[in-house]
Scaffold this motif. Sequence first.
Motif, short mmCIF file in Angstrom:
data_model
loop_
_atom_site.label_atom_id
_atom_site.label_comp_id
_atom_site.label_asym_id
_atom_site.label_seq_id
_atom_site.Cartn_x
_atom_site.Cartn_y
_atom_site.Cartn_z
N ASP A 40 0.85 -1.19 0.00
CA ASP A 40 0.00 0.00 0.00
C ASP A 40 0.89 1.24 0.00
O ASP A 40 1.47 1.61 1.01
N THR A 41 1.00 1.89 -1.16
CA THR A 41 1.90 3.03 -1.29
C THR A 41 1.31 4.29 -0.67
O THR A 41 1.96 5.33 -0.67
N THR A 42 0.08 4.23 -0.15
CA THR A 42 -0.49 5.37 0.57
C THR A 42 -0.33 5.24 2.07
O THR A 42 -0.64 6.17 2.80
N ASP A 43 0.13 4.09 2.55
CA ASP A 43 0.36 3.87 3.98
C ASP A 43 1.56 4.72 4.40
O ASP A 43 2.65 4.57 3.85
N TRP A 78 7.35 11.16 4.68
CA TRP A 78 6.17 11.53 5.46
C TRP A 78 6.54 11.75 6.92
O TRP A 78 7.36 11.02 7.49
#
Length: 209
Positions: free
Chosen positions: A2-5, A165
Motif C-alpha cells: 500500500d503506497t499510501t500507507d 512523510w
Amino acid sequence: MDTTDPKDIVRRGYDAVAARYDEAYGGDTKYRPWLDELRRLLPPGGTVLDLGCGSGVPVARTLSDAGHPVTGVDISEVQIRRARERVPGAEFHRADVTDVAFEAGSFDAVVCFYALIHLPSAEQPPLLGRVARWLRPGGRFVATTGHHAWTGVEEDWLGGGVPMWWSHTDAAGYREWITRAGLTVEREEYVPEGDTGHALFRARKPVSP
C-alpha cells in the motif's frame, strides 16, 4: 504493498536514500555532543536501545565502540543491512518500532533521533509508554521530536526522487506525552534545522525509593 500507507512511504523513502541521508546529515559527526553526554551518564556496559537506528552511524557505532551493548530497530531493510555491515558488534532488527517487544527493565538508555516523528501521532504516546517500561530505574531517554505541530509529505526528499512523510505535535505536547509515560523531563532544547527545527528531550525514569 500500500503506497499510501505512511509507514510504507517512510520505509521506501529510507530504502531509496539511505546513503544520501548519511551524507546530507553528517554521518559519524552528527549527534556528537548528544552522544558524548549520554556516554558520560551511562554505567559501564550499560545497554542501549536505538529506535530508528538507520545505518547504525553514529549512535550504534559510537556506543558499541565505547563498550555498550546496543540493539537497533529500523523499518528500512536497506538501512538495517548497512547497519549490520557497519556495526557488527551490535544487534539489529528490521521492524516497525511500534511492533517490537522487550522485557521490562531491559535497557539503561533508549535513544530515538528523528524517528518518532515518522510515526502516526496516535501511535507515539503508546510507544513512549513502552519505552518507559523497557528502561531500568534511573534509565535515560534521549529523543528528538517535533517543535511545531505538523503532518505532511515532502515529495522529492533529499533530491532522491521519493516522498517522505512526517507527523508530530508540538514540543509542549511531547513534554506532556513523555511525562504521562512515567518519565521525568530533565532538559529540553530547540534544535534548529533550516528555517524550522525540532525539540530535543532528555528524560529519566525515576528511581523508586
